[in-house]
Design a protein around this motif. Structure first.
Motif, PDB file in Angstrom:
ATOM      1  N   GLY A   1       0.806  -1.222   0.000  1.00 49.95           N
ATOM      2  CA  GLY A   1       0.000   0.000   0.000  1.00 49.95           C
ATOM      3  C   GLY A   1       0.834   1.263   0.000  1.00 49.95           C
ATOM      4  N   THR A   2       2.060   1.220  -0.498  1.00 53.79           N
ATOM      5  CA  THR A   2       2.901   2.404  -0.428  1.00 53.79           C
ATOM      6  C   THR A   2       2.746   3.315  -1.636  1.00 53.79           C
ATOM      7  OG1 THR A   2       4.721   1.188  -1.465  1.00 53.79           O
ATOM      8  CG2 THR A   2       4.630   1.186   0.927  1.00 53.79           C
ATOM      9  N   ALA A   3       2.119   2.856  -2.712  1.00 45.76           N
ATOM     10  CA  ALA A   3       2.051   3.711  -3.886  1.00 45.76           C
ATOM     11  C   ALA A   3       0.709   3.666  -4.590  1.00 45.76           C
ATOM     12  CB  ALA A   3       3.152   3.311  -4.885  1.00 45.76           C
ATOM     13  N   HIS A   4       0.043   2.527  -4.624  1.00 46.55           N
ATOM     14  CA  HIS A   4      -1.144   2.387  -5.459  1.00 46.55           C
ATOM     15  C   HIS A   4      -2.270   1.700  -4.712  1.00 46.55           C
ATOM     16  CE1 HIS A   4       0.882   3.716  -9.010  1.00 46.55           C
ATOM     17  NE2 HIS A   4       1.674   2.694  -9.085  1.00 46.55           N
ATOM     18  N   ALA A   5      -3.478   1.792  -5.295  1.00 39.78           N
ATOM     19  CA  ALA A   5      -4.587   0.920  -4.950  1.00 39.78           C
ATOM     20  C   ALA A   5      -5.308   0.592  -6.248  1.00 39.78           C
ATOM     21  CB  ALA A   5      -5.522   1.581  -3.964  1.00 39.78           C
ATOM     22  N   THR A   6      -6.222  -0.352  -6.196  1.00 40.28           N
ATOM     23  CA  THR A   6      -6.736  -1.060  -7.352  1.00 40.28           C
ATOM     24  C   THR A   6      -5.543  -1.693  -8.072  1.00 40.28           C
ATOM     25  OG1 THR A   6      -6.696   0.781  -8.942  1.00 40.28           O
ATOM     26  CG2 THR A   6      -8.690   0.486  -7.631  1.00 40.28           C
ATOM     27  N   GLU A   7      -5.811  -2.713  -8.857  1.00 39.12           N
ATOM     28  CA  GLU A   7      -4.702  -3.460  -9.447  1.00 39.12           C
ATOM     29  C   GLU A   7      -3.870  -2.568 -10.362  1.00 39.12           C
ATOM     30  OE1 GLU A   7      -3.820  -7.832 -11.380  1.00 39.12           O
ATOM     31  OE2 GLU A   7      -5.829  -6.970 -11.570  1.00 39.12           O
ATOM     32  N   ASN A   8      -2.559  -2.541 -10.121  1.00 34.21           N
ATOM     33  CA  ASN A   8      -1.601  -1.720 -10.868  1.00 34.21           C
ATOM     34  C   ASN A   8      -1.870  -0.226 -10.746  1.00 34.21           C
ATOM     35  OD1 ASN A   8      -0.177  -3.944 -11.684  1.00 34.21           O
ATOM     36  ND2 ASN A   8      -1.142  -4.058 -13.702  1.00 34.21           N
ATOM     37  N   GLY A   9      -2.647   0.165  -9.758  1.00 31.90           N
ATOM     38  CA  GLY A   9      -2.825   1.581  -9.473  1.00 31.90           C
ATOM     39  C   GLY A   9      -3.694   2.334 -10.444  1.00 31.90           C
TER      40      GLY A   9
ATOM     41  N   LEU B   1       3.628  10.184  -7.168  1.00 27.44           N
ATOM     42  CA  LEU B   1       2.834   9.102  -6.600  1.00 27.44           C
ATOM     43  C   LEU B   1       2.657   9.376  -5.116  1.00 27.44           C
ATOM     44  CD1 LEU B   1       4.188   5.761  -8.152  1.00 27.44           C
ATOM     45  CD2 LEU B   1       1.897   6.710  -8.387  1.00 27.44           C
ATOM     46  N   LYS B   2       1.447   9.165  -4.610  1.00 27.50           N
ATOM     47  CA  LYS B   2       1.149   9.400  -3.208  1.00 27.50           C
ATOM     48  C   LYS B   2       0.931   8.066  -2.484  1.00 27.50           C
ATOM     49  CE  LYS B   2       0.979  13.968  -3.324  1.00 27.50           C
ATOM     50  NZ  LYS B   2       1.786  14.855  -2.462  1.00 27.50           N
ATOM     51  N   ASP B   3       1.405   7.996  -1.231  1.00 30.23           N
ATOM     52  CA  ASP B   3       1.212   6.785  -0.443  1.00 30.23           C
ATOM     53  C   ASP B   3      -0.087   6.875   0.351  1.00 30.23           C
ATOM     54  OD1 ASP B   3       1.698   8.434   1.737  1.00 30.23           O
ATOM     55  OD2 ASP B   3       3.726   7.674   2.100  1.00 30.23           O
ATOM     56  N   ASN B   4      -0.295   5.939   1.262  1.00 30.79           N
ATOM     57  CA  ASN B   4      -1.535   5.863   2.020  1.00 30.79           C
ATOM     58  C   ASN B   4      -1.769   7.099   2.884  1.00 30.79           C
ATOM     59  OD1 ASN B   4      -3.886   4.229   2.857  1.00 30.79           O
ATOM     60  ND2 ASN B   4      -2.897   4.286   4.865  1.00 30.79           N
ATOM     61  N   ASN B   5      -0.698   7.787   3.271  1.00 31.29           N
ATOM     62  CA  ASN B   5      -0.809   8.993   4.085  1.00 31.29           C
ATOM     63  C   ASN B   5      -0.831  10.275   3.260  1.00 31.29           C
ATOM     64  OD1 ASN B   5      -0.745   7.552   6.596  1.00 31.29           O
ATOM     65  ND2 ASN B   5       1.478   7.284   6.311  1.00 31.29           N
ATOM     66  N   GLY B   6      -0.810  10.144   1.939  1.00 34.17           N
ATOM     67  CA  GLY B   6      -0.804  11.312   1.076  1.00 34.17           C
ATOM     68  C   GLY B   6       0.564  11.922   0.866  1.00 34.17           C
TER      69      GLY B   6
ATOM     70  N   SER C   1       4.425  11.981  -0.870  1.00 39.80           N
ATOM     71  CA  SER C   1       5.024  11.607  -2.149  1.00 39.80           C
ATOM     72  C   SER C   1       5.955  10.419  -1.988  1.00 39.80           C
ATOM     73  CB  SER C   1       5.801  12.790  -2.740  1.00 39.80           C
ATOM     74  OG  SER C   1       4.938  13.881  -2.992  1.00 39.80           O
ATOM     75  N   VAL C   2       5.895   9.504  -2.954  1.00 43.37           N
ATOM     76  CA  VAL C   2       6.758   8.325  -2.970  1.00 43.37           C
ATOM     77  C   VAL C   2       7.991   8.641  -3.813  1.00 43.37           C
ATOM     78  CG1 VAL C   2       6.932   5.885  -3.574  1.00 43.37           C
ATOM     79  CG2 VAL C   2       4.763   6.820  -2.739  1.00 43.37           C
ATOM     80  N   PRO C   3       9.206   8.557  -3.262  1.00 41.55           N
ATOM     81  CA  PRO C   3      10.418   8.917  -4.015  1.00 41.55           C
ATOM     82  C   PRO C   3      10.872   7.786  -4.938  1.00 41.55           C
ATOM     83  CG  PRO C   3      11.009   8.246  -1.801  1.00 41.55           C
ATOM     84  CD  PRO C   3       9.512   8.191  -1.855  1.00 41.55           C
ATOM     85  N   ASN C   4      10.219   7.663  -6.095  1.00 38.39           N
ATOM     86  CA  ASN C   4      10.600   6.586  -7.005  1.00 38.39           C
ATOM     87  C   ASN C   4      10.752   7.055  -8.456  1.00 38.39           C
ATOM     88  OD1 ASN C   4       7.944   7.086  -7.547  1.00 38.39           O
ATOM     89  ND2 ASN C   4       7.287   4.950  -7.498  1.00 38.39           N
ATOM     90  N   ASN C   5      11.074   8.349  -8.645  1.00 40.57           N
ATOM     91  CA  ASN C   5      11.353   8.873  -9.984  1.00 40.57           C
ATOM     92  C   ASN C   5      10.216   8.538 -10.942  1.00 40.57           C
ATOM     93  OD1 ASN C   5      12.860  10.197 -11.998  1.00 40.57           O
ATOM     94  ND2 ASN C   5      13.782   8.258 -12.664  1.00 40.57           N
ATOM     95  N   PHE C   6       9.005   8.858 -10.532  1.00 41.27           N
ATOM     96  CA  PHE C   6       7.812   8.505 -11.298  1.00 41.27           C
ATOM     97  C   PHE C   6       7.448   9.593 -12.296  1.00 41.27           C
ATOM     98  CE2 PHE C   6       3.170   9.037 -11.651  1.00 41.27           C
ATOM     99  CZ  PHE C   6       2.820   7.831 -12.232  1.00 41.27           C
ATOM    100  N   GLY C   7       7.021   9.175 -13.478  1.00 45.19           N
ATOM    101  CA  GLY C   7       6.496  10.088 -14.472  1.00 45.19           C
ATOM    102  C   GLY C   7       5.543   9.351 -15.395  1.00 45.19           C
ATOM    103  N   LEU C   8       4.456  10.001 -15.785  1.00 49.36           N
ATOM    104  CA  LEU C   8       3.462   9.334 -16.624  1.00 49.36           C
ATOM    105  C   LEU C   8       2.705  10.350 -17.463  1.00 49.36           C
ATOM    106  CD1 LEU C   8       1.698   6.807 -17.366  1.00 49.36           C
ATOM    107  CD2 LEU C   8       0.200   7.503 -15.477  1.00 49.36           C
TER     108      LEU C   8
END
Length: 314
Positions: free
Chosen positions: A30-38, A75-80, A82-89
Motif C-alpha cells: 500500500g505504499t504507492a497504489h490501490a486497485t490493481e496496478n494503481g 505518486l502518493k502513499d496511504n498517508n498522502g 510523495s513516494v520517491p521513485n522517480n515517477f512520471g506518466l
C-alpha cells in the motif's frame, strides 16, 4: 476508458518479471497504489456541464469523441505523502462513442443505449525498489482499451431539470498480458450503475453532476480483485448565449479493499478541480472543454488532466 498503462516487452523479460514481482510486493504494502496496478477501472473526468442531459431521439443517433491528456510526476502513499521513485506518466486517450436515444418510453423516460471504445497512448517510467536494488522501468504502449457498453439508458427532462440513469458494462476487450507491469486492458469485467443530473435556473445558472459506482470482478490471470470504486463528477457555471463557463471537477474514492495474493487493503482516493467550458447550439456540434488539477491523492498518482469532448446528432 483511459486510465491503464503497460510496460515495454523485450529482451529484458526475465529482469522485468523479477521487477514486476518485486513491485507487486510494494503495491501490496500500500505504499504507492490501490486497485490493481494503481489504475482506476473506468475513466473519470468525463462529464461536466450537461451531465444529466441525453441527446434527443434521432433517426441515426449521436456520435461523440473525447480526447484527454493526463500527466503526473507524483505518486502518493496511504498517508498522502510523495513516494520517491522517480515517477512520471503521460496518457493520451481518444474515445469514440455512439448513443441512440429513442421515443420508446419506460417509467416516463426515453429509452436508449450506447457504446464507447477507447484508444490509449502511454509513456511512463518509475524506479522500482526490489530485493536486488533499484530498477528503472519504462513503458510507451499504444493500444485499444476496454470497451464500455450501456445496454439501457433512461432519460427524463423538464424545463429546468434533466436526469438520466444508465447501466454500464465494461468488457475486458483491451490488450492484456499478466507478465506486463501495466496493461491497457484490465482483464476483468466491471458493472456500473450511473446517475446524471443537470439543473438550470431560469437565469441560466447550471449545476450538473454524475455519480458512478464500479463493481469489479476478479482478474483470473492474477487472482486479484480491485475494490468497489465511487466517482462523482460535477460542474457549476453560467450560461451566456450558447456558451457555459464555470468550474468543474471530480471526487474519486475506493469504497472497499482490494483482495489478492498477499493483499487486503490499498484503498485510493483523489480530488480534482479546474475551469470548465461548453458550447451548445441546436443543429451544431456540442463541445466541452475542461482542465483539472488533482489534489489530496492517496495510494495513486496525482497530476493534471485536460479533456475535450464533441458530439453531434443525426
Amino acid at each position: 476508458m483511459e486510465s491503464s498503462r503497460q510496460p515495454r516487452a523485450g529482451a529484458r523479460l526475465a529482469k522485468a518479471a523479477t521487477a514486476a514481482a518485486a513491485l507487486f510486493g510494494v503495491l501490496a504494502a500500500g505504499t504507492a497504489h490501490a486497485t490493481e496496478n494503481g489504475a482506476p477501472t473506468t475513466s473519470f473526468g468525463v462529464f461536466d456541464f450537461g451531465a444529466g442531459i441525453m441527446p434527443p431521439p434521432t433517426p441515426d443517433g449521436t456520435f461523440a469523441t473525447r480526447y484527454a491528456f493526463y500527466t503526473a510526476h507524483t505518486l502518493k502513499d496511504n498517508n498522502g505523502n510523495s513516494v520517491p521513485n522517480n515517477f512520471g506518466l503521460t496518457v493520451s486517450s481518444l474515445s469514440l462513442a455512439y448513443i441512440r436515444m429513442t421515443n420508446v418510453k419506460l417509467f416516463g423516460a426515453n429509452v436508449g443505449f450506447g457504446t464507447i471504445v477507447p484508444f490509449l497512448s502511454m509513456n511512463g517510467h518509475l524506479t522500482a525498489q526490489t530485493p536486488f536494488g533499484a530498477l528503472p522501468l519504462s513503458a510507451s504502449p499504444t493500444n485499444i482499451g476496454d470497451a464500455d457498453f450501456q445496454p439501457l439508458i433512461l432519460a427524463w427532462s423538464s424545463r429546468n431539470l434533466f436526469v438520466n440513469v444508465a447501466f454500464q458494462v465494461q468488457a475486458p476487450t483491451g490488450s492484456y498480458q499478466a507478465s506486463r507491469l501495466f496493461n491497457p486492458g484490465s482483464n476483468h469485467w466491471t458493472f456500473s450503475p450511473i446517475l446524471g443530473a443537470t439543473y438550470i435556473t431560469n437565469g441560466g445558472f447550471e449545476v450538473s453532476t454524475s455519480i458512478e459506482i464500479d463493481q469489479n470482478t476478479t482478474n483470473r490471470a492474477t487472482d486479484y480483485r480491485s475494490g468497489t470504486e465511487y466517482r462523482q463528477e460535477f460542474a457549476a457555471g453560467q450560461h451566456i448565449g450558447p456558451f457555459t463557463a464555470g468550474v468543474g471537477g471530480y471526487v474519486y474514492r475506493q469504497l472497499s479493499n482490494d483482495h489478492g495474493p498477499n493483499v487486503d487493503g490499498n484503498r485510493s482516493s483523489v480530488n480534482a478541480l479546474g475551469p470548465a467550458f461548453s458550447f451548445f447550439e441546436p443543429g451544431k456540434p456540442a463541445v466541452w472543454l475542461h482542465a483539472y488539477k488533482e489534489f489530496d491523492a492517496h495510494n495513486r498518482s496525482q497530476g493534471y488532466q485536460i479533456a475535450l469532448r464533441a458530439a453531434i446528432s443525426f
